[in-house]
Design an enzyme around this catalytic site. Structure first.
Site, mmCIF file in Angstrom:
data_model
loop_
_atom_site.group_PDB
_atom_site.id
_atom_site.type_symbol
_atom_site.label_atom_id
_atom_site.label_comp_id
_atom_site.label_asym_id
_atom_site.label_seq_id
_atom_site.Cartn_x
_atom_site.Cartn_y
_atom_site.Cartn_z
ATOM 1 N N LYS A 273 0.844 -1.203 0.000
ATOM 2 C CA LYS A 273 0.000 0.000 0.000
ATOM 3 C C LYS A 273 0.879 1.254 0.000
ATOM 4 C CE LYS A 273 -3.413 2.465 2.926
ATOM 5 N NZ LYS A 273 -4.283 2.393 4.130
ATOM 6 N N LYS A 285 -10.628 12.321 8.544
ATOM 7 C CA LYS A 285 -10.146 11.893 9.853
ATOM 8 C C LYS A 285 -10.135 13.067 10.825
ATOM 9 C CE LYS A 285 -6.942 8.233 8.349
ATOM 10 N NZ LYS A 285 -7.597 7.108 9.054
ATOM 11 N N ASP A 296 1.306 6.156 5.860
ATOM 12 C CA ASP A 296 0.369 5.182 5.308
ATOM 13 C C ASP A 296 0.920 4.496 4.051
ATOM 14 O OD1 ASP A 296 -2.007 3.867 5.774
ATOM 15 O OD2 ASP A 296 -3.253 5.291 4.665
ATOM 16 N N ARG A 359 -7.836 -0.735 0.973
ATOM 17 C CA ARG A 359 -8.338 -1.946 0.304
ATOM 18 C C ARG A 359 -8.731 -1.651 -1.133
ATOM 19 N NH1 ARG A 359 -12.819 -2.402 4.908
ATOM 20 N NH2 ARG A 359 -11.147 -1.274 5.950
HETATM 21 N N1 BES Z 1 -4.560 4.068 7.028
HETATM 22 C C1 BES Z 1 -5.706 3.781 7.800
HETATM 23 C C2 BES Z 1 -5.458 2.724 8.883
HETATM 24 C C3 BES Z 1 -4.631 3.145 10.054
HETATM 25 C C4 BES Z 1 -5.228 3.676 11.170
HETATM 26 C C5 BES Z 1 -3.269 2.948 10.065
HETATM 27 C C6 BES Z 1 -4.475 4.030 12.267
HETATM 28 C C7 BES Z 1 -2.516 3.286 11.170
HETATM 29 C C8 BES Z 1 -3.112 3.836 12.263
HETATM 30 C C9 BES Z 1 -6.816 3.254 6.907
HETATM 31 O O1 BES Z 1 -6.852 3.764 5.635
HETATM 32 C C10 BES Z 1 -8.114 3.610 7.564
HETATM 33 O O2 BES Z 1 -8.377 4.770 7.676
HETATM 34 N N2 BES Z 1 -8.870 2.623 7.974
HETATM 35 C C11 BES Z 1 -10.112 2.844 8.632
HETATM 36 C C12 BES Z 1 -11.128 1.871 8.082
HETATM 37 C C13 BES Z 1 -12.524 2.133 8.540
HETATM 38 C C14 BES Z 1 -13.018 3.420 7.951
HETATM 39 C C15 BES Z 1 -13.388 0.998 8.108
HETATM 40 C C16 BES Z 1 -9.913 2.631 10.127
HETATM 41 O O3 BES Z 1 -9.184 1.713 10.512
HETATM 42 O O4 BES Z 1 -10.442 3.421 10.900
HETATM 43 ZN ZN ZN Z 2 -5.076 4.488 4.900
HETATM 44 MN MN MN Z 3 -7.921 5.573 5.545
#
Ligand code: BES
Ligand code: ZN
Ligand code: MN
Length: 505
Positions: A273, A285, A296, A359
């Site tokens: 990724k 966020k 990321d 994803r």
């Molecule tokens: N890059 C983030 C995941 C992440 C979160 C990595 C915290 C490191 C620390 C990913 O793209 C994301 O935002 N995932 C969401 C998914 C959710 C919206 C279903 C998450 O984990 O909150």
């Molecule tokens: Zn992400």
């Molecule tokens: Mn994200």
């Protein structure tokens, strides 16, 4: 770090003029360090008083010893490595030595030592010495890492430029030890490369940077590099990568790097990724901690770093690396919740949350890579879910896999290099959570089992091919505190696991 010269010498010698001489001291029994007649009075005294036990993380500093060996350096330290006996396993020994190596590097930084000379402790066997020197070298080089590129140096307060010369003292078994050093150096340097990429902020490390790096690696090691730009991605109908990129002013790239050994050999596909900044997009966020989302792209960085090792070591298998690279922004044309997109392989997806973007870009890359290269194994690495931190904290990388043998091999590879993996299940019940009323699937599966439903999304694009997904969101930075892992910053996680896996193939 790349310029650190590493040599083996048969003994500590005055003419090397080291800034620091290090003796690694193992424990024979629970609290008795192993002392040989080579070592100094200071050490003996400290041991008698119980001030130094040879335990992991023990450090004892000595100056001005009137002893042939001690005067060979400006200062001498004794580093405890803990209990080492005949029954110690390879993995445990290597990790102990890596930790000792990290402590050595930390001390070298503290006293600004650039030439150091290290005497490993006595080992139960020749192969143990090989393992120990591997771990020691790796730990020193990984611990010596720092990222100061954007810090202006103050006059008269010059920074330590790292360890320039490392002498390892060993009397025999030189051939094997040289090999251990070379392998360790290659792995450690590549990890530091991944850390460097991750440390670059989002306004410096972009999709274009991944493309340029891949071209450089291709040139350096005669690999094949293909960079698909936005125009080509449109033609190829890479609907996922394009969708995530819609809110950004920086065009996306799909970066492909190929190492071919032979047609008959196994083919490994790596997908990382490469999300160079994740704002969440329209599902934005919260501000607190958002700056960390420059990390990321650690999956993409790990894959590129692994290709650096592949380029050097030229393993007897084919390795293909693919990095879908973009940031996730909320510009006027951005992807919206409720939108329906169509992936590279025509699977349609209903977007529920634009922050579940990893994803979406990985799906296209996986489908493309599997169709194009028919690999024997696929491994993807991604900082994919916050949920993996809830489940496993910062001490295990999440592993999700449709093939038991592949899972076991990866767990073993991780164990060997101090990067533990923990497997989570997959299955149709989880897959159901991402059923959509309007499209084939949707991009989130609710609050429960967020790491697994994210993996099930990817699963839909890999089918029967043996595939492992490594969710490194908890370990790519803030990984378990260890002497050779920078506190807070990017760890370079899973580069060494990949390297170990490839070396085992
Ligand atoms: N890059 C983030 C995941 C992440 C979160 C990595 C915290 C490191 C620390 C990913 O793209 C994301 O935002 N995932 C969401 C998914 C959710 C919206 C279903 C998450 O984990 O909150
Ligand atoms: Zn992400
Ligand atoms: Mn994200």
């Amino acid at each position: 770090m790349e310029n650190t010269k590493i040599v083996i010498n048969s003994k500590v010698n005055k003419k090397y003029a080291s800034d620091l001489v290090v003796y690694c001291i193992g424990q024979k029994t629970k609290d008795k360090p192993h002392i040989t007649k080579l070592q100094s009075e200071v050490l003996k005294k400290a041991c008698d008083l119980g001030d130094f036990k040879g335990e992991e993380n023990d450090v004892l500093l000595a100056y001005d010893q009137d002893n042939e060996t001690e005067t060979a350096g400006k200062r001498t330290i004794f580093i405890g490595v803990g209990k080492i006996n005949k029954s110690i396993g390879d993995e445990e020994l290597q990790e102990k030595m890596r930790i000792a190596g990290g402590n050595i590097a930390a001390f070298a930084t503290k006293v600004k030592a650039s030439k150091i000379c290290v005497v490993p402790c006595e080992m139960p066997s020749k192969s143990a010495l090989h393992t120990a020197v591997y771990g020691l070298t790796e730990g020193i080089l990984l611990g010596d890492y720092s990222f100061k590129k954007y810090k202006t140096e103050k006059k008269g307060k010059e920074r330590h430029k790292g360890i320039r010369e490392l002498r390892i003292i060993a009397e025999e078994n030189l051939q094997s030890l040289r090999r251990a050093i070379t392998l360790a150096k290659t792995a450690a340097f590549s990890v530091c490369q991944a850390r460097d990429m991750a440390n670059e902020p989002g306004n410096s490390w972009t999709s274009e940077s991944f493309a340029r790096l891949a071209e450089e690696l291709a040139e350096k090691y005669q690999l094949k590099c293909t960079v698909f730009d936005k125009k080509q991605l449109i033609k190829m109908q890479m609907g996922g990568i394009l969708a995530v990129n819609k809110g950004s002013d920086i065009p996306p790239k799909l970066v492909v790097l190929e190492y071919h050994f032979s047609k008959k050999a196994k083919t490994l596909l790596l997908v990382g990724k490469g999300l160079t900044f994740d704002s969440g997009g329209i599902s934005i966020k919260p501000a607190a901690g958002m700056e960390d989302m420059k990390y990321d792209m650690c999956g993409g960085a790990a894959v590129m770093a692994a290709m650096n090792v592949v380029g050097i070591e030229k393993p007897e298998c084919n390795v293909i690396a693919i990095v879908p690279a973009t940031d996730n922004m909320s510009g006027g044309a951005a992807l919206k919740p409720g939108d329906v997109i169509s992936h590279y392989n025509k699977i349609t997806s209903e977007i529920i949350n634009t922050d579940a973007e990893g994803r979406i870009i990985l799906a296209d890359a996986l489908a493309y890579g599997i169709e194009k290269y028919t690999p024997d194994y696929v491994i993807d690495l991604a900082t994919l879910t916050g949920a993996v931190i809830v489940g496993l904290g910062h001490h295990h990388t999440g592993l999700l896999c449709n093939d038991d043998k592949l899972a076991d091999r990866l767990i073993l590879a991780g164990k060997k290099c101090g990067e533990p993996l923990w497997r989570l299940p997959l299955g149709p019940d989880y897959k159901k959570q991402i059923d959509s009323k309007v499209a084939d699937i949707k991009n989130t599966g609710g609050k429960a089992a967020g790491t697994i439903t994210a993996a099930e999304y990817l699963h839909a694009f890999v089918g029967e091919t043996p595939w492992a997904h490594l969710d490194i969101a908890g370990t790519a930075w803030g990984f378990t505190e260890k002497s050779y892992i920078p506190g807070g910053g990017p760890s370079g996680i899973c580069v060494r696991t990949l390297v170990e896996f490839i070396r085992m193939l």
